[in-house]
Design a protein around this motif. Structure first.
Motif, PDB file in Angstrom:
ATOM      1  N   UNK A   1      -0.786 -47.745  78.593  1.00  0.00           N
ATOM      2  CA  UNK A   1      -1.746 -48.744  79.062  1.00  0.00           C
ATOM      3  C   UNK A   1      -2.882 -48.864  78.059  1.00  0.00           C
ATOM      4  N   UNK A   2      -3.382 -50.074  77.899  1.00  0.00           N
ATOM      5  CA  UNK A   2      -4.559 -50.334  77.077  1.00  0.00           C
ATOM      6  C   UNK A   2      -5.552 -51.110  77.918  1.00  0.00           C
ATOM      7  N   UNK A   3      -6.820 -50.727  77.856  1.00  0.00           N
ATOM      8  CA  UNK A   3      -7.898 -51.451  78.514  1.00  0.00           C
ATOM      9  C   UNK A   3      -8.924 -51.798  77.453  1.00  0.00           C
ATOM     10  N   UNK A   4      -9.474 -52.994  77.558  1.00  0.00           N
ATOM     11  CA  UNK A   4     -10.446 -53.432  76.553  1.00  0.00           C
ATOM     12  C   UNK A   4     -11.484 -54.345  77.193  1.00  0.00           C
ATOM     13  N   UNK A   5     -12.733 -54.076  76.886  1.00  0.00           N
ATOM     14  CA  UNK A   5     -13.832 -54.930  77.324  1.00  0.00           C
ATOM     15  C   UNK A   5     -14.195 -55.848  76.166  1.00  0.00           C
ATOM     16  N   UNK A   6     -14.178 -57.155  76.433  1.00  0.00           N
ATOM     17  CA  UNK A   6     -14.517 -58.164  75.424  1.00  0.00           C
ATOM     18  C   UNK A   6     -13.779 -57.856  74.116  1.00  0.00           C
ATOM     19  N   UNK A   7     -14.521 -57.647  73.033  1.00  0.00           N
ATOM     20  CA  UNK A   7     -13.896 -57.326  71.745  1.00  0.00           C
ATOM     21  C   UNK A   7     -14.279 -55.915  71.316  1.00  0.00           C
ATOM     22  N   UNK A   8     -14.500 -55.051  72.282  1.00  0.00           N
ATOM     23  CA  UNK A   8     -14.894 -53.673  72.004  1.00  0.00           C
ATOM     24  C   UNK A   8     -13.656 -52.807  71.757  1.00  0.00           C
ATOM     25  N   UNK A   9     -13.823 -51.515  71.963  1.00  0.00           N
ATOM     26  CA  UNK A   9     -12.789 -50.512  71.730  1.00  0.00           C
ATOM     27  C   UNK A   9     -11.544 -50.779  72.577  1.00  0.00           C
ATOM     28  N   UNK A  10     -10.375 -50.597  71.993  1.00  0.00           N
ATOM     29  CA  UNK A  10      -9.143 -50.603  72.769  1.00  0.00           C
ATOM     30  C   UNK A  10      -8.929 -49.173  73.254  1.00  0.00           C
ATOM     31  N   UNK A  11      -8.972 -49.005  74.565  1.00  0.00           N
ATOM     32  CA  UNK A  11      -8.831 -47.682  75.173  1.00  0.00           C
ATOM     33  C   UNK A  11      -7.377 -47.491  75.583  1.00  0.00           C
ATOM     34  N   UNK A  12      -6.658 -46.729  74.790  1.00  0.00           N
ATOM     35  CA  UNK A  12      -5.260 -46.454  75.085  1.00  0.00           C
ATOM     36  C   UNK A  12      -5.127 -45.232  75.960  1.00  0.00           C
ATOM     37  N   UNK A  13      -4.121 -45.241  76.777  1.00  0.00           N
ATOM     38  CA  UNK A  13      -3.862 -44.108  77.655  1.00  0.00           C
ATOM     39  C   UNK A  13      -2.573 -44.312  78.403  1.00  0.00           C
ATOM     40  N   UNK A  14      -2.553 -43.775  79.596  1.00  0.00           N
ATOM     41  CA  UNK A  14      -1.357 -43.836  80.417  1.00  0.00           C
ATOM     42  C   UNK A  14      -1.718 -44.401  81.783  1.00  0.00           C
ATOM     43  N   UNK A  15      -0.789 -45.145  82.355  1.00  0.00           N
ATOM     44  CA  UNK A  15      -0.948 -45.674  83.706  1.00  0.00           C
ATOM     45  C   UNK A  15       0.180 -45.115  84.562  1.00  0.00           C
ATOM     46  N   UNK A  16      -0.188 -44.626  85.722  1.00  0.00           N
ATOM     47  CA  UNK A  16       0.783 -44.073  86.655  1.00  0.00           C
ATOM     48  C   UNK A  16       0.941 -45.063  87.807  1.00  0.00           C
ATOM     49  N   UNK A  17       2.163 -45.542  88.036  1.00  0.00           N
ATOM     50  CA  UNK A  17       2.449 -46.471  89.129  1.00  0.00           C
ATOM     51  C   UNK A  17       2.853 -45.638  90.338  1.00  0.00           C
ATOM     52  N   UNK A  18       2.137 -45.835  91.446  1.00  0.00           N
ATOM     53  CA  UNK A  18       2.313 -44.998  92.632  1.00  0.00           C
ATOM     54  C   UNK A  18       2.519 -45.882  93.859  1.00  0.00           C
ATOM     55  N   UNK A  19       3.463 -45.515  94.719  1.00  0.00           N
ATOM     56  CA  UNK A  19       3.588 -46.153  96.027  1.00  0.00           C
ATOM     57  C   UNK A  19       3.241 -45.128  97.093  1.00  0.00           C
ATOM     58  N   UNK A  20       2.799 -45.626  98.232  1.00  0.00           N
ATOM     59  CA  UNK A  20       2.478 -44.777  99.372  1.00  0.00           C
ATOM     60  C   UNK A  20       3.258 -45.264 100.581  1.00  0.00           C
ATOM     61  N   UNK A  21       3.907 -44.345 101.238  1.00  0.00           N
ATOM     62  CA  UNK A  21       4.694 -44.675 102.418  1.00  0.00           C
ATOM     63  C   UNK A  21       3.826 -45.433 103.428  1.00  0.00           C
ATOM     64  N   UNK A  22       4.351 -46.548 103.904  1.00  0.00           N
ATOM     65  CA  UNK A  22       3.654 -47.332 104.914  1.00  0.00           C
ATOM     66  C   UNK A  22       2.634 -48.307 104.360  1.00  0.00           C
TER      67      UNK A  22
END
Length: 182
Positions: free
Chosen positions: A98-119
């Motif tokens: 995953x990458x998150x970026x505000x305007x034209x600032x730093x590209x913050x790379x990392x990981x995204x965890x996709x989670x489901x919850x019963x119900x």
């Protein structure tokens, strides 16, 4: 005088607050609007969480910054997307870059965890970033937050959220969290 919060944002905000909540429905109290963002308190019995959220860019999604008493200095970022049907089990569905970026600032790379919850009728994306504090600073002074989630090698998913009011909403959520410790 605070503006009324959009009903869809409040509804989404009251659903799960974290993946460990096990599809509990939280009560929403003390909500305030800050531009395109809202700040509110989620309660369930004695449990409290404080949330700043942007729920107006998409009808089925919201992006939030969350804090919990005892961990007010360690916010977590979460994206909730409504799937339209209740999930049969709680599980981590996927971990993706995953990458998150505000305007034209730093590209913050990392990981995204996709989670489901019963119900629960949605899935949650929790972000693991090395420089999250810098991203939050940039969000407080920026105009637009961009997300890129790599669902597969050649399958990016892009989302864009307004940051109008984010600074005020995040500051209020943090202040309420700290006040809860007194």
């Amino acid at each position: 005088m605070p503006k009324p919060i959009q009903p869809a944002a409040v509804l989404l905000a009251t659903l799960l607050t974290t993946a460990s909540a096990s599809a509990a429905i939280y009560n929403t109290v003390d909500a305030e609007t800050h531009g395109q963002w809202q700040s509110l308190t989620l309660t369930l019995g004695e449990e409290r969480h404080y949330r700043a959220l942007e729920g107006s860019s998409y009808s089925d999604s919201l992006f939030s910054v969350n804090v919990t008493p005892g961990a007010c200095e360690r916010p977590w970022l979460e994206l909730r997307v409504d799937l339209g049907e209740r999930q049969p089990e709680s599980r981590v569905v996927n971990r993706v870059p995953a990458d998150l970026r505000v305007d034209h600032e730093t590209i913050h790379g990392g990981e995204a965890e996709f989670i489901t919850e019963r119900g629960d009728s949605g899935f949650y994306v929790q972000f693991l970033l090395e420089e999250q504090a810098l991203l939050l600073e940039e969000m407080a002074s920026g105009e637009t937050l961009r997300l890129r989630l790599m669902r597969a090698e050649d399958d990016p998913w892009f989302m864009v959220f307004s940051l109008e009011g984010a600074a005020e909403a995040m500051a209020r959520a943090r202040q309420q969290c700290l006040a809860d410790l007194d």
